[in-house]
Design an enzyme around this catalytic site. Structure first.
Site, short mmCIF file in Angstrom:
data_model
loop_
_atom_site.label_atom_id
_atom_site.label_comp_id
_atom_site.label_asym_id
_atom_site.label_seq_id
_atom_site.Cartn_x
_atom_site.Cartn_y
_atom_site.Cartn_z
N ASP A 67 40.39 44.79 42.58
CA ASP A 67 40.28 43.85 42.44
C ASP A 67 40.79 43.80 40.78
O ASP A 67 41.99 42.64 40.12
CB ASP A 67 39.87 42.23 42.70
CG ASP A 67 40.77 42.35 43.91
OD1 ASP A 67 41.63 42.64 44.64
OD2 ASP A 67 40.12 41.92 44.58
N HIS A 84 45.73 47.31 53.38
CA HIS A 84 43.59 47.64 53.15
C HIS A 84 44.48 49.68 52.66
O HIS A 84 43.64 49.86 52.39
CB HIS A 84 43.49 47.91 54.26
CG HIS A 84 42.55 46.81 54.41
ND1 HIS A 84 43.03 45.72 55.14
CD2 HIS A 84 41.50 46.03 54.46
CE1 HIS A 84 42.79 44.12 55.37
NE2 HIS A 84 41.61 44.98 54.66
N ILE A 85 45.88 49.43 52.84
CA ILE A 85 45.76 50.90 52.12
C ILE A 85 45.37 51.50 50.46
O ILE A 85 45.45 52.10 50.28
CB ILE A 85 47.37 51.66 52.87
CG1 ILE A 85 48.47 50.83 51.73
CG2 ILE A 85 47.50 51.40 53.70
CD1 ILE A 85 49.54 51.23 51.41
N ARG A 88 43.26 50.18 49.57
CA ARG A 88 40.97 49.93 49.62
C ARG A 88 41.11 52.08 49.54
O ARG A 88 40.16 52.25 48.87
CB ARG A 88 40.17 49.18 50.42
CG ARG A 88 40.20 48.36 50.14
CD ARG A 88 39.16 47.55 51.01
NE ARG A 88 39.01 46.10 51.11
CZ ARG A 88 38.90 45.45 50.05
NH1 ARG A 88 38.22 45.59 48.79
NH2 ARG A 88 39.49 43.78 49.81
N ASP A 101 32.04 40.43 41.78
CA ASP A 101 31.29 39.10 41.04
C ASP A 101 30.34 39.27 42.53
O ASP A 101 29.60 38.34 41.95
CB ASP A 101 32.21 37.75 40.65
CG ASP A 101 33.42 37.48 42.14
OD1 ASP A 101 33.69 38.76 42.70
OD2 ASP A 101 33.53 37.06 41.75
N GLY A 102 30.31 38.88 43.55
CA GLY A 102 29.95 38.44 44.55
C GLY A 102 28.52 39.16 44.78
O GLY A 102 27.47 38.89 44.95
N ASP A 113 39.47 42.45 39.04
CA ASP A 113 38.67 40.85 38.25
C ASP A 113 37.09 40.17 37.64
O ASP A 113 36.64 39.71 37.97
CB ASP A 113 39.20 39.86 39.64
CG ASP A 113 38.49 40.01 40.11
OD1 ASP A 113 37.82 40.79 40.72
OD2 ASP A 113 38.39 39.37 41.14
N ALA A 152 59.54 46.15 38.51
CA ALA A 152 60.10 45.21 39.26
C ALA A 152 60.61 44.11 38.83
O ALA A 152 60.12 44.08 37.97
CB ALA A 152 58.52 44.30 40.33
N LYS A 196 73.01 45.43 39.92
CA LYS A 196 71.26 45.51 40.43
C LYS A 196 72.05 46.10 42.07
O LYS A 196 72.35 45.77 42.99
CB LYS A 196 70.32 45.17 40.33
CG LYS A 196 69.64 45.05 38.78
CD LYS A 196 68.67 44.14 38.78
CE LYS A 196 67.43 44.12 37.82
NZ LYS A 196 67.37 45.48 37.53
N GLY A 246 33.74 44.24 49.32
CA GLY A 246 34.70 45.65 49.31
C GLY A 246 34.48 46.39 49.32
O GLY A 246 34.04 46.82 48.20
N VAL A 279 24.28 57.66 39.80
CA VAL A 279 23.63 57.76 39.60
C VAL A 279 21.95 58.29 40.28
O VAL A 279 20.98 58.16 39.53
CB VAL A 279 23.25 56.05 40.80
CG1 VAL A 279 21.84 55.25 40.58
CG2 VAL A 279 24.25 54.82 39.81
N VAL A 280 22.57 59.07 41.27
CA VAL A 280 21.35 59.66 41.82
C VAL A 280 21.15 60.70 41.11
O VAL A 280 19.79 61.06 40.48
CB VAL A 280 21.43 60.68 42.91
CG1 VAL A 280 21.40 61.39 44.47
CG2 VAL A 280 22.18 59.14 44.53
P1 ATP Z 1 35.07 42.39 46.13
O1 ATP Z 1 35.50 40.47 45.12
O2 ATP Z 1 35.95 43.01 46.29
O3 ATP Z 1 34.80 41.72 47.59
P2 ATP Z 1 32.24 40.78 45.90
O4 ATP Z 1 30.79 42.03 45.05
O5 ATP Z 1 32.86 39.80 45.22
O6 ATP Z 1 33.15 42.24 45.93
P3 ATP Z 1 31.52 39.10 48.22
O7 ATP Z 1 31.97 39.29 49.42
O8 ATP Z 1 31.94 37.93 48.05
O9 ATP Z 1 32.50 40.47 47.96
O10 ATP Z 1 30.18 39.29 47.61
C1 ATP Z 1 29.36 40.13 48.55
C2 ATP Z 1 27.86 39.94 48.81
O11 ATP Z 1 27.06 39.29 47.38
C3 ATP Z 1 27.82 38.78 50.23
O12 ATP Z 1 28.62 39.26 51.06
C4 ATP Z 1 26.79 38.44 49.71
O13 ATP Z 1 26.16 39.26 50.41
C5 ATP Z 1 25.82 38.31 48.37
N1 ATP Z 1 26.59 37.57 47.32
C6 ATP Z 1 27.25 36.69 47.47
N2 ATP Z 1 27.29 35.86 46.02
C7 ATP Z 1 25.54 34.97 46.42
C8 ATP Z 1 25.00 34.22 45.97
N3 ATP Z 1 25.48 33.41 45.29
N4 ATP Z 1 23.37 34.58 46.82
C9 ATP Z 1 23.52 35.13 47.47
N5 ATP Z 1 24.20 36.96 47.40
C10 ATP Z 1 25.84 36.19 47.56
#
Ligand code: ATP
Length: 322
Positions: free
Chosen positions: A128, A252-253, A255, A103-104, A130, A187, A214, A11, A23-24
């Site tokens: 998030d 989504h606002i 984000r 984390d993904g 997280d 809240a 209240k 996201g 980075v650049v």
């Molecule tokens: P957010 O938490 O903000 O949504 P995120 O990085 O956790 O961000 P994800 O959609 O979970 O978002 O992961 C982003 C991308 O990372 C996925 O679309 C996928 O391409 C890659 N990815 C996630 N898990 C794996 C995995 N186990 N192996 C390989 N690629 C992965």
């Protein structure tokens, strides 16, 4: 290290552009070429690489979203996808990667490093918050401020009409946004994924509040909860308390928008830190900030360990809403 790639994934989060810029420019300052990879992991597979320079990141520090685009990419979870990404990285001679995301995104880097000889460092970019290994993630501060602005407006009308509101904020698996918004917005109640919901107690608290004078009450709800969405919660609370609840889903606002000063600062610091780590030959870690200090945490730890909510703040929500 002579050539580094940078991409944003998962996201989008306000501050990602500030991180790309750092980075650049920090890479260039050390004589490292930086290549932008478009649309996250998909761009690694589809070979969407473009050389970036100082000018290409001008006038973006204040912009939300990400100039590199982002995408969710299932193919990256396959062997064929990973191998194609490695071929593209090798073809371009990219030796290091900075992956900005949640984390993904980190899991994707862990898998890539099993088949690629290069180095990779993560930068936490997600609203998030997280992610283990950093007190805050890039985008979180902006998201809670955006949500608070909306809640302040809702409070005005709630107070004028003596109404009850349920406000749903983002957070499918974690209540960081909800907790901080509940504290900042005063809240009356909060529903988060980490805590089992006691709707009877919430209904009783709402009734006591009304009887105690209240004029308005707001329940902040994280989207991932054990009841099932703000509308369902409003329906159940009405049955228990007899009051009507208006529902607002901020969606989504949260984000979008220009990153706050704090997010720009964090993104700049962590983008610069990622380049520093790569130039020292470090790999398989995520850049983070803990107690004001830059800290590198192994990618394995960031995805396997759970970041805890602030227990002290959690205790204060019911006390402050009496
Ligand atoms: P957010 O938490 O903000 O949504 P995120 O990085 O956790 O961000 P994800 O959609 O979970 O978002 O992961 C982003 C991308 O990372 C996925 O679309 C996928 O391409 C890659 N990815 C996630 N898990 C794996 C995995 N186990 N192996 C390989 N690629 C992965």
């Amino acid at each position: 290290m002579k050539k580094v790639g940078v991409f944003t994934s998962g996201g989008d989060a306000p501050g990602m552009n500030a991180a790309i810029r750092a980075v650049v420019r920090c890479g260039n300052a050390q004589g490292v070429e930086v290549w932008g990879i478009h649309s996250g992991h998909r761009g690694l597979i589809e070979n969407k690489f473009n050389k970036m320079d100082s000018r290409s990141v001008g006038n973006i520090i204040q912009r939300g979203g990400t100039i590199l685009g982002t995408a969710r990419c299932k193919e990256f979870k396959t062997e064929a996808g990973l191998k194609q990404a490695v071929r593209n990285l090798e073809q371009h001679g990219v030796e290091g990667l900075v992956a900005i995301g949640g984390d993904g995104t980190y899991r994707g880097m862990i898998e890539l490093l099993k088949v690629w000889k290069g180095h990779a460092v993560g930068v936490p970019g997600t609203i998030d918050n997280d992610i283990y290994g950093t007190d805050e993630t890039i985008g979180f501060n902006t998201a809670i401020n955006t949500a608070l602005e909306a809640i302040d407006k809702i409070r005005d009308t709630a107070d004028a009409h003596e109404r009850f509101f349920i406000v749903e904020v983002m957070g499918r698996h974690a209540g960081f946004i909800a907790l901080n918004v509940a504290i900042g917005g005063g809240a009356e109640e909060m529903i988060i994924p980490e805590v089992k919901t006691d709707l009877k107690a919430i209904a009783e608290h709402m009734r006591e509040g009304r009887e105690g004078g209240k004029r308005s009450s707001i329940v902040v709800v994280a989207e991932g909860n054990d009841i099932g969405g703000a509308a369902k919660i409003a329906e159940e609370l009405k049955k228990l308390s007899g009051f009507d609840y208006r529902v607002v889903i901020l969606g989504h606002i949260q984000r979008g928008g220009s990153p706050t000063a704090l997010d720009r600062r964090l993104a700049t610091k962590l983008g610069a830190f990622a380049i520093e780590l790569l130039s020292k030959g470090t790999s398989g870690v995520a850049a983070g900030e803990l107690n004001g200090k830059r800290v590198a945490t192994s990618l394995e730890d960031t995805v396997s360990k759970k970041k805890e909510l602030d227990a002290y703040l959690q205790k204060l929500v019911p006390i402050l809403s009496r």
